[in-house]
Motif scaffolding. Sequence first.
Motif, PDB file in Angstrom:
ATOM      1  N   ALA A  45      -0.295  39.081 -16.600  1.00  0.00           N
ATOM      2  CA  ALA A  45      -1.380  40.280 -16.642  1.00  0.00           C
ATOM      3  C   ALA A  45      -0.855  41.589 -16.547  1.00  0.00           C
ATOM      4  N   ASP A  46       0.254  41.699 -15.690  1.00  0.00           N
ATOM      5  CA  ASP A  46       1.020  42.755 -15.569  1.00  0.00           C
ATOM      6  C   ASP A  46       1.737  42.988 -16.787  1.00  0.00           C
ATOM      7  N   ILE A  47       2.341  42.007 -17.369  1.00  0.00           N
ATOM      8  CA  ILE A  47       3.269  42.337 -18.565  1.00  0.00           C
ATOM      9  C   ILE A  47       2.140  42.790 -19.709  1.00  0.00           C
ATOM     10  N   GLU A  48       1.260  42.036 -19.761  1.00  0.00           N
ATOM     11  CA  GLU A  48       0.336  42.552 -20.760  1.00  0.00           C
ATOM     12  C   GLU A  48      -0.638  43.838 -20.816  1.00  0.00           C
ATOM     13  N   PHE A  49      -0.491  44.411 -19.309  1.00  0.00           N
ATOM     14  CA  PHE A  49      -1.068  45.736 -19.270  1.00  0.00           C
ATOM     15  C   PHE A  49       0.034  46.626 -19.519  1.00  0.00           C
ATOM     16  N   GLY A  50       1.247  46.426 -19.445  1.00  0.00           N
ATOM     17  CA  GLY A  50       2.400  47.237 -19.715  1.00  0.00           C
ATOM     18  C   GLY A  50       2.896  47.526 -20.964  1.00  0.00           C
ATOM     19  N   ASN A  54       5.181  50.596 -22.652  1.00  0.00           N
ATOM     20  CA  ASN A  54       6.732  50.182 -21.903  1.00  0.00           C
ATOM     21  C   ASN A  54       7.541  49.194 -22.878  1.00  0.00           C
ATOM     22  N   THR A  55       8.572  49.584 -23.430  1.00  0.00           N
ATOM     23  CA  THR A  55       9.346  48.691 -24.331  1.00  0.00           C
ATOM     24  C   THR A  55       9.956  47.698 -23.093  1.00  0.00           C
ATOM     25  N   PRO A  56      10.480  46.686 -23.558  1.00  0.00           N
ATOM     26  CA  PRO A  56      11.232  45.698 -22.794  1.00  0.00           C
ATOM     27  C   PRO A  56      12.393  46.430 -22.144  1.00  0.00           C
ATOM     28  N   GLN A  57      12.951  47.292 -22.635  1.00  0.00           N
ATOM     29  CA  GLN A  57      14.137  48.100 -22.174  1.00  0.00           C
ATOM     30  C   GLN A  57      13.663  48.761 -20.782  1.00  0.00           C
ATOM     31  N   MET A  62      13.033  49.414 -14.711  1.00  0.00           N
ATOM     32  CA  MET A  62      12.013  49.609 -13.684  1.00  0.00           C
ATOM     33  C   MET A  62      12.338  48.507 -12.683  1.00  0.00           C
ATOM     34  N   LEU A  63      12.434  47.491 -13.345  1.00  0.00           N
ATOM     35  CA  LEU A  63      12.954  46.491 -12.334  1.00  0.00           C
ATOM     36  C   LEU A  63      14.339  46.370 -11.912  1.00  0.00           C
ATOM     37  N   MET A  64      15.033  46.718 -12.221  1.00  0.00           N
ATOM     38  CA  MET A  64      16.383  47.049 -11.735  1.00  0.00           C
ATOM     39  C   MET A  64      16.851  48.333 -10.895  1.00  0.00           C
TER      40      MET A  64
END
Length: 66
Positions: A45-50, A54-57, A62-64
């Motif tokens: 759901a978080d990924i679908e929202f973003g 946001n691009t995968p990059q 953000m995660l790193m």
Amino acid sequence: MAQKKEIDAYRMAVLKVMMEAKKENGEPRFDEEEAKITLDILSDADIEFGMPFNTPQETAEMLMED
């Protein structure tokens, strides 16, 4: 609403960016297990929202962040 395969493809693209990331000394920043654990912080759901914003990059960066 994104389909599961689109979410999975986006998740794999983020994982690829994370696996290609290097430390300053040139060593990989993550091994595959560490990258997957970090990426698993985001639910589908978080990924679908973003995805539209946001691009995968960008998501990987953000995660790193330290």
